[in-house]
Design a protein around this motif. Structure first.
Motif, PDB file in Angstrom:
ATOM      1  N   LYS A  41      -8.403   3.779  -6.736  1.00  0.00           N
ATOM      2  CA  LYS A  41      -8.464   4.862  -6.065  1.00  0.00           C
ATOM      3  C   LYS A  41      -9.131   5.955  -6.777  1.00  0.00           C
ATOM      4  O   LYS A  41     -10.275   6.662  -6.216  1.00  0.00           O
ATOM      5  CB  LYS A  41      -7.178   5.459  -5.512  1.00  0.00           C
ATOM      6  CG  LYS A  41      -6.374   6.058  -6.668  1.00  0.00           C
ATOM      7  CD  LYS A  41      -5.070   6.844  -6.093  1.00  0.00           C
ATOM      8  CE  LYS A  41      -4.391   7.702  -7.036  1.00  0.00           C
ATOM      9  NZ  LYS A  41      -3.006   7.210  -7.191  1.00  0.00           N
ATOM     10  N   LEU A  58       0.656  -1.457  -0.183  1.00  0.00           N
ATOM     11  CA  LEU A  58      -0.072   0.091  -0.037  1.00  0.00           C
ATOM     12  C   LEU A  58       0.976   1.202   0.198  1.00  0.00           C
ATOM     13  O   LEU A  58       0.424   2.321   0.299  1.00  0.00           O
ATOM     14  CB  LEU A  58      -1.001   0.129   1.141  1.00  0.00           C
ATOM     15  CG  LEU A  58      -1.834  -0.950   1.041  1.00  0.00           C
ATOM     16  CD1 LEU A  58      -2.668  -1.087   2.580  1.00  0.00           C
ATOM     17  CD2 LEU A  58      -2.877  -0.847   0.088  1.00  0.00           C
ATOM     18  N   PHE A  74      -7.264   5.483   2.283  1.00  0.00           N
ATOM     19  CA  PHE A  74      -7.650   4.414   3.091  1.00  0.00           C
ATOM     20  C   PHE A  74      -7.079   4.791   4.410  1.00  0.00           C
ATOM     21  O   PHE A  74      -6.437   5.576   4.621  1.00  0.00           O
ATOM     22  CB  PHE A  74      -6.957   3.262   2.379  1.00  0.00           C
ATOM     23  CG  PHE A  74      -5.412   3.069   2.634  1.00  0.00           C
ATOM     24  CD1 PHE A  74      -4.667   3.620   1.304  1.00  0.00           C
ATOM     25  CD2 PHE A  74      -4.761   2.528   3.538  1.00  0.00           C
ATOM     26  CE1 PHE A  74      -3.199   3.658   1.592  1.00  0.00           C
ATOM     27  CE2 PHE A  74      -3.473   2.429   3.637  1.00  0.00           C
ATOM     28  CZ  PHE A  74      -2.724   3.058   2.788  1.00  0.00           C
ATOM     29  N   PHE A 109      -4.336  -0.313  -4.284  1.00  0.00           N
ATOM     30  CA  PHE A 109      -4.881   0.957  -3.995  1.00  0.00           C
ATOM     31  C   PHE A 109      -4.930   2.001  -5.319  1.00  0.00           C
ATOM     32  O   PHE A 109      -5.801   2.532  -5.745  1.00  0.00           O
ATOM     33  CB  PHE A 109      -4.419   1.593  -2.957  1.00  0.00           C
ATOM     34  CG  PHE A 109      -4.675   3.089  -2.642  1.00  0.00           C
ATOM     35  CD1 PHE A 109      -3.952   4.022  -2.610  1.00  0.00           C
ATOM     36  CD2 PHE A 109      -6.112   3.111  -2.087  1.00  0.00           C
ATOM     37  CE1 PHE A 109      -4.195   5.307  -2.120  1.00  0.00           C
ATOM     38  CE2 PHE A 109      -6.657   4.383  -1.961  1.00  0.00           C
ATOM     39  CZ  PHE A 109      -5.865   5.448  -1.779  1.00  0.00           C
ATOM     40  N   PHE A 137     -11.517   1.627   2.676  1.00  0.00           N
ATOM     41  CA  PHE A 137     -10.991   2.190   1.524  1.00  0.00           C
ATOM     42  C   PHE A 137     -12.030   3.516   1.082  1.00  0.00           C
ATOM     43  O   PHE A 137     -13.258   2.968   0.888  1.00  0.00           O
ATOM     44  CB  PHE A 137     -10.815   1.209   0.540  1.00  0.00           C
ATOM     45  CG  PHE A 137      -9.542   0.347   0.809  1.00  0.00           C
ATOM     46  CD1 PHE A 137      -9.815  -1.037   1.232  1.00  0.00           C
ATOM     47  CD2 PHE A 137      -8.235   0.507  -0.024  1.00  0.00           C
ATOM     48  CE1 PHE A 137      -8.489  -1.578   1.591  1.00  0.00           C
ATOM     49  CE2 PHE A 137      -7.181  -0.194   0.394  1.00  0.00           C
ATOM     50  CZ  PHE A 137      -7.264  -1.407   1.013  1.00  0.00           C
TER      51      PHE A 137
END
Ligand code: 41L
Length: 328
Positions: free
Chosen positions: A148, A127, A156, A144, A170
């Protein structure tokens, strides 16, 4: 769009393990979400059987949606010396109710003994920022980064707990997950990490000391690794605390409970309760404990690992390029 997944601590909160699903039909694995790295890699059927001891493996040939990423390889070495390497598939990955249909899944062919000897951990989900993804010739996006843009907010949150299930959310900040205000501080992602600078610290109820500490918020690191001078100032306040080179860090009598450790985040503070500084007993005999706060010597920056993170509700905000810390 937004989502949530539960994350569970291993013994002594050494790492936090989170379920994900890969492929069609879904293959369920449990992995270490790591804001300190940016590769999603998993144990796989491509490994030697001798390197697998209890882990669940990803089998790309059993997934109708897997596609090999021709000519791509990956190899990673972590700060603690552990390492892994392999090749790359594109497949669907689901976390909670969030799905990325074309996620790069790095299938391990080799892993170092630290991973083989950790039976409950089937891999890592990075991440951190995609700039430090190790896939060659073309680095691949993190989960992510892939999801996103579709989230209600490009962030997150990590809500890790001491000896109890916590969660990664998230796309939203859950107001019920924290108390008081969130202290925000800008992120320096130039090294691919969630980097920030804490303005200082306090020991127990002592005065706040201005002392810049530049480091990273790293869910993949167990302890809170800080500058040598700060660490010795802290342990100076504990009767019987000493640096034990055999144990590789500060050790002290497990009782009485040591003083709290406070560090600054912008104009706010984060308190690591003393009972969370006693990381784990080093032996049953004379009840000495290994400290959860240790030196960052040789790393080049501090690491605000799980010992710091589990005291807080932490917002990793890529949209605003900032970190938010709140009490809970
Ligand atoms: O490697 C470390 C801690 C560390 C020790 C010494 C120097 C620098 C950093 N954390 N980490 C972060 N993500 C990880 C993933 C696997 C193993 C360790 C991991």
């Amino acid at each position: 769009d937004f989502g949530s997944v539960s994350t569970d601590p291993e013994k002594h909160d050494v790492e936090y393990l989170t379920p994900i699903s890969i492929g069609t039909p879904p293959q369920d694995l449990i992995v270490d979400f790591d804001t300190g790295s940016s590769d999603l890699w998993v144990f796989s059927t491509e490994m030697a059987a001798s390197d697998i001891k209890g882990q669940t493996v990803y089998d790309p040939s059993n997934s109708s949606t897997s596609q090999i990423l021709q000519g791509s390889t990956w190899e990673i070495t972590y700060g603690d010396g552990s390492s892994s390497s392999g090749d790359v598939y594109i497949d669907t990955v689901t976390i909670g109710n969030l799905t990325v249909p074309n996620q790069a899944v790095e299938a391990a062919k080799k892993v170092s003994s630290e991973f083989t000897e950790d039976p409950n951990n089937d891999g890592l989900l990075g991440l951190g920022f995609t700039s430090i993804n190790t896939v060659q010739p073309t680095p691949q996006n993190t989960f992510f980064d892939n999801i996103k843009e579709s989230l209600d907010a490009r962030l997150f949150t990590a809500d890790l707990k001491h000896g109890a299930p916590g969660s990664y959310n998230f796309g939203y900040i859950d107001p019920a997950a924290y108390i008081g205000n969130i202290s925000w501080t800008p992120v320096d992602n130039s090294q691919g990490f969630w980097g920030f600078t804490s303005p200082g610290y306090a020991v127990g109820t002592g005065a706040f000391r201005n002392h810049s500490m530049t480091g990273i918020a790293d869910t993949g690191t167990t302890l809170l690794l800080l500058p040598k001078s700060v660490v010795s100032a802290y342990y100076k306040e504990i009767q019987g605390a000493e640096y034990d080179s055999d144990q590789g860090g500060y050790v002290f009598p497990c009782s009485p409970t040591p003083p709290d450790f406070v560090f600054g985040v912008n104009n706010g503070i984060v308190t690591v309760p003393g009972d969370m500084v006693s990381y784990a007993p080093v032996d049953t005999a004379n009840q000495n404990c290994f400290g959860g706060i240790q030196r960052d010597t040789g790393i080049g920056f501090s690491i605000f690992g799980d010992v710091a993170l589990k005291t807080s509700f932490v917002v990793f905000d890529a949209g605003g390029l900032q970190l938010g810390w709140a009490a809970k």
